[in-house]
Design an enzyme around this catalytic site. Sequence first.
Site: not given
Ligand code: NAP
Length: 476
Positions: A177, A380
């Site tokens: 996903k 963050e």
């Molecule tokens: P996010 O909002 O947490 O979303 C990540 C993924 O999870 C998306 O595909 C999102 O879907 C999905 N998601 C949202 N709610 C969910 C739920 N209740 N259950 C399961 N999946 C769910 O993060 P983002 O805004 O896309 O990415 C930015 C964040 O990722 C930052 O905090 C960054 O630090 C972190 N990140 C961490 C790493 C690492 O390796 N540690 C690498 C890259 C990014 P939708 O967006 O399609 O709704």
Amino acid sequence: MRTEADKIQNFIDGQFIEPVGGKYLDNIEPATGKSYSQVADSDSRDVDLAVVAAEKAFVDWSCTPAAERSKILLRIADLIERDLEKFARAESIDTGKPLSLARGLDIPRAVANFRFFATAILHTESEAHITDNVAFNYTTRQPRGIAGLISPWNLPLYLLSWKIAPAIAVGNIAIAKPSELTPVTAYMLCEIAQDVVHGTGPNVGAAITAHPKINTISFTGGTVTGRKVAEACAPLFKKVSLELGGKNPNIVFADADLEAAIAGSVRSSFANQGQICLCGSRVFAERSAYKDFVDRFIEKASKLKVGDPLDEKTEQGAIVNKTQLDKIKFYVDLAQEEGGKIALGGKAPKPINDRCRYGYFFPPTIITDLPVSCRTNREEIFGPVITITPFDNEEEVIGYANDTDYGLASSVWTQNLNRAHRVAEQIHTGTVWVNCWLVRDLRVPFGGMKASGVGREGGEEALRFFTEAKNICIAK
Ligand code: NAP
């Protein structure tokens, strides 16, 4: 090859299909603020379909010899590489990142991920343990079944392939996903490989984490979402890997090669508009070099060209969406309320060109004079906004570096080798880069401490995560 202009459907059982509910979401181009395609708005019924297909596929795939699986993964890598330019352009349009970055980093890394795990499975070692004259043990590592792979928008194909490649290399079936904000390159990958269900996190992501037949979850995203994923998986005893957010320290000692430290710090602060989990958003400079460092750092950062992501000269593209842009502006205001001084940037730029008039742009922004423990320094932001703080000695800066809930990555700039070892050992982050940033050997363990995650990806760690170890003990 499908293109970014298509209607983005799910890919299940080798076919593109409509979401069961028939609904679609707009897919917005960050540089223009306009919708340019539609993405399936799926729900748990689509996940159910994917699980049925995955169960069927698992029977054959899990028994396919490693050499055969390896060949298929290598072929996927070759095909992505063949279409590198198309993938890079699609990634740039979908995320707002400079085309040069997608071409130089994101897509080559997706190719490398497939090649790395394709060949890694040919070189694994089996373990045997002899228990005196009592028994002979050996360990098997079998594929776990169906893996749910949930990935974010900042490095879409890079991070998705980092999960897909090891998951399928060892014989699992993956249900992916991607972020609903950046679905295009996953869609293009389907032409080449994989099962993908598109849609929002609360609908599709949550359905994947809750599905009893998906027993392995690899999640990369924010810490708040990671907590929800952990909560959903715990009662079902799923194996979970969580790669979450960061608030990474970047420490510059006065004895560093300042030229290299400044170049490296500008990159680690602002690459991909600061939207890489590994970006160093808290810069600490030793007081005796502070003024020199800050002046030169500002000068270099001020030269970064903010522009249309598709312009070859652009170094800073668009922010992924309006929500993220508003979050960045909120933190810049908060930083000033907390006493911070804007040393560079801080305001959205004038329209870049006609095409990008309504795009989501924000320039590299540097904030000084903030206390270490304020919110701006603890939460963050995930944008091109960093703080710089002076320090007087090693002990003090190690305290600053660790004074956060996060523990993903850090950088240390010094020419004193003993100091490098000493400081690296005491920083609570999963990765410490010394005199470099974002050097990624795919064999090394990757992941975060504290609120930055649970578990490790990369190399042997990933192969182990996606397999189930079994001890077979035979009496002598
Ligand atoms: P996010 O909002 O947490 O979303 C990540 C993924 O999870 C998306 O595909 C999102 O879907 C999905 N998601 C949202 N709610 C969910 C739920 N209740 N259950 C399961 N999946 C769910 O993060 P983002 O805004 O896309 O990415 C930015 C964040 O990722 C930052 O905090 C960054 O630090 C972190 N990140 C961490 C790493 C690492 O390796 N540690 C690498 C890259 C990014 P939708 O967006 O399609 O709704």
